[in-house]
Design a protein around this motif. Structure first.
Motif, mmCIF file in Angstrom:
data_model
loop_
_atom_site.group_PDB
_atom_site.id
_atom_site.type_symbol
_atom_site.label_atom_id
_atom_site.label_comp_id
_atom_site.label_asym_id
_atom_site.label_seq_id
_atom_site.Cartn_x
_atom_site.Cartn_y
_atom_site.Cartn_z
ATOM 1 N N LEU A 109 -16.120 -5.803 4.127
ATOM 2 C CA LEU A 109 -14.916 -5.747 3.307
ATOM 3 C C LEU A 109 -13.824 -6.546 3.991
ATOM 4 O O LEU A 109 -13.779 -6.621 5.222
ATOM 5 N N ASN A 110 -12.936 -7.130 3.204
ATOM 6 C CA ASN A 110 -11.768 -7.715 3.838
ATOM 7 C C ASN A 110 -10.744 -6.609 4.096
ATOM 8 O O ASN A 110 -10.921 -5.460 3.670
ATOM 9 N N ALA A 111 -9.688 -6.951 4.804
ATOM 10 C CA ALA A 111 -8.735 -5.932 5.247
ATOM 11 C C ALA A 111 -8.101 -5.194 4.074
ATOM 12 O O ALA A 111 -7.930 -3.969 4.117
ATOM 13 N N LYS A 112 -7.761 -5.923 3.035
ATOM 14 C CA LYS A 112 -7.101 -5.286 1.893
ATOM 15 C C LYS A 112 -8.043 -4.331 1.180
ATOM 16 O O LYS A 112 -7.656 -3.214 0.807
ATOM 17 N N GLU A 113 -9.287 -4.757 0.986
ATOM 18 C CA GLU A 113 -10.272 -3.880 0.348
ATOM 19 C C GLU A 113 -10.495 -2.625 1.180
ATOM 20 O O GLU A 113 -10.582 -1.509 0.641
ATOM 21 N N PHE A 114 -10.576 -2.811 2.503
ATOM 22 C CA PHE A 114 -10.801 -1.670 3.384
ATOM 23 C C PHE A 114 -9.654 -0.672 3.276
ATOM 24 O O PHE A 114 -9.877 0.541 3.149
ATOM 25 N N THR A 115 -8.420 -1.162 3.335
ATOM 26 C CA THR A 115 -7.270 -0.248 3.316
ATOM 27 C C THR A 115 -7.168 0.496 1.989
ATOM 28 O O THR A 115 -6.854 1.691 1.966
ATOM 29 N N ILE A 164 0.831 -1.206 0.000
ATOM 30 C CA ILE A 164 0.000 0.000 0.000
ATOM 31 C C ILE A 164 0.868 1.261 0.000
ATOM 32 O O ILE A 164 0.490 2.293 -0.554
ATOM 33 N N MET A 165 2.071 1.160 0.581
ATOM 34 C CA MET A 165 2.995 2.299 0.518
ATOM 35 C C MET A 165 3.404 2.579 -0.923
ATOM 36 O O MET A 165 3.538 3.738 -1.330
ATOM 37 N N ASN A 166 3.591 1.519 -1.709
ATOM 38 C CA ASN A 166 3.944 1.697 -3.117
ATOM 39 C C ASN A 166 2.805 2.363 -3.888
ATOM 40 O O ASN A 166 3.034 3.222 -4.749
ATOM 41 N N ILE A 167 1.576 1.992 -3.558
ATOM 42 C CA ILE A 167 0.405 2.578 -4.227
ATOM 43 C C ILE A 167 0.296 4.062 -3.911
ATOM 44 O O ILE A 167 -0.029 4.882 -4.781
ATOM 45 N N ALA A 168 0.592 4.431 -2.662
ATOM 46 C CA ALA A 168 0.427 5.814 -2.216
ATOM 47 C C ALA A 168 1.627 6.693 -2.529
ATOM 48 O O ALA A 168 1.618 7.891 -2.229
ATOM 49 N N GLU A 169 2.640 6.109 -3.159
ATOM 50 C CA GLU A 169 3.914 6.809 -3.346
ATOM 51 C C GLU A 169 3.762 8.162 -4.040
ATOM 52 O O GLU A 169 4.431 9.130 -3.706
ATOM 53 N N ASN A 170 2.876 8.234 -5.015
ATOM 54 C CA ASN A 170 2.722 9.479 -5.779
ATOM 55 C C ASN A 170 1.504 10.295 -5.358
ATOM 56 O O ASN A 170 1.129 11.250 -6.046
ATOM 57 N N MET A 171 0.897 9.927 -4.226
ATOM 58 C CA MET A 171 -0.240 10.679 -3.718
ATOM 59 C C MET A 171 0.252 11.743 -2.735
ATOM 60 O O MET A 171 1.259 11.553 -2.052
#
Length: 397
Positions: free
Chosen positions: A336-342, A27-34
């Protein structure tokens, strides 16, 4: 051009693909450019390493401590560790039972390599630190989860552990204070688990990386509970969490004397030795004033209490941690499962939390927040998360 008769390159090590991706790093990789994302996901103190420790590192460089050390680490560092074990736990540990490593993960790695053969089983907590499973799988051994249930404050029972022991079981990994649950073992709990290990002739690998971060009472090490079992116990400590030294990559293992030579030999092809400069910084941390540790523990305590009050306000299902700096939260009521929630929380509210789906089978409905950062960001992050949570709950009512 492919030559006639050539079959091309052989495949990658496909067996390694079964190693789970750490969902927090993902999730850190996903948020890298946010932009303007509130980070509650990473297990890292926001404080800087104390000045006296940094100054010791500079002094070490100036004095030429920039070369290899022995595999086990500098003698002066191991002597400081020995004094710490006596001072804090009243345990006598000679330096030929102490190995300094490049972080606690490295200590876990060489511990497992020294004890467990390919195909043998290692018991690990569920939920528990994801690298336990990864390290075991990398070396071809078999991870077996034992449950730590919310109704028991995430503390394992002897019967639950014993139920998954087989003839192939070689060791049990135990983590107190725990990541991600903040559970803390009592002396009675340790006695029960040590008795179990003795009964089944199993090794205990005790991950004690959060030993200085306990909010009620003090840390109990299995080495202090039953010193007569020192040949069955490896205790792992570090500097990352307690002294805010995550980037220094420094930890140490207290090991059975009979394993010292083997573990030192295994360290050679893996990391050779821990950084000489980091070792001198760690020596200063152990020998210097412990005021920073006491002050940060109190800061974490206050942040924990603030976080728990806010979580209760939004009717989250959580367990108040007794150690470390994490709070596990059950979000199963959202459907939601944990991944979907995050992921939805990140994109909707710009808040990062940890999905515990890679912390074990039970983690699929659990998220983890860390309260070691800025308290104002913590409050704002929980507020946004709470509003998001309430929307999901109302949607299903």
């Amino acid at each position: 051009m492919k030559m006639e008769g050539s079959e091309g390159l052989k495949s990658f090590a496909t067996s390694r693909e079964q190693i789970p991706i750490n969902s927090i790093r993902e999730i850190m990789n996903i948020a890298e450019n946010m932009e303007d994302v509130i980070e509650l996901q990473i297990g890292e103190p926001s404080a800087h390493t104390p000045m006296y420790i940094r100054e010791a590192a500079v002094k070490a460089m100036d004095e030429g401590f920039t070369h290899y050390t022995s595999n086990a680490g500098l003698v002066s560092v191991r002597e400081a560790i020995s004094r710490k074990m006596k001072r804090e736990f009243d345990v006598n540990v000679p330096i030929n039972r102490i190995i300094v490593t490049a972080g606690a993960v490295s200590a876990l790695n060489i511990s497992l390599l020294s004890l467990v053969e390919s195909g043998e089983e290692v018991l690990i907590p569920d939920p528990g630190y994801p690298n336990y499973e990864s390290l075991i799988r990398i070396q071809g051994s078999v991870p077996v989860f034992y449950p730590t249930k919310q109704e028991n404050d995430f503390l394992p029972t002897v019967s639950d552990i014993e139920s998954v022991i087989t003839p192939a079981t070689k060791a049990i990994i135990v983590n107190s204070p725990s990541n991600p649950t903040g559970a803390v073992f009592s002396e009675k709990k340790w006695k029960d688990i040590l008795d179990l290990a003795k009964k089944h002739e199993l090794y205990i690998i005790s991950d004690e990386i959060y030993d200085g971060i306990i909010y009620e009472g003090s840390h109990i090490s299995p080495l202090a509970v039953n010193p007569a079992m020192e040949d069955q116990i490896i205790s792992i400590f570090g500097f990352s969490k307690v002294y805010a030294m995550t980037g220094w990559r420094l930890a140490y293992a207290i090991v059975p004397e009979k394993l010292f030579s083997l573990m030192g030999k295994l360290q050679e092809p893996i990391t050779t030795c821990a950084s000489s400069i980091s070792q001198k910084a760690g020596e200063a941390a152990l020998n210097g004033p412990q005021k920073f540790v006491d002050e940060m523990r109190e800061v974490y305590r206050q942040s924990r209490d603030v976080a728990c009050e806010l979580l209760a306000l939004y009717n989250f299902n959580y367990v108040k941690p007794k150690g470390a700096f994490y709070i596990p939260i059950d979000i199963s009521t959202t459907k939601l499962n944990a991944k979907e929630f995050t992921l939805q929380l990140l994109h909707s509210e710009k808040v990062m939390v940890g999905s515990c789906d890679t912390f074990g089978p039970s983690g699929s409905n659990i998220i983890r927040i860390c309260f070691a950062g800025d308290v104002e960001e913590l409050k704002e992050g929980i507020k946004r998360m709470g509003q998001f949570y309430q929307k999901l709950i109302n949607k299903h009512d």
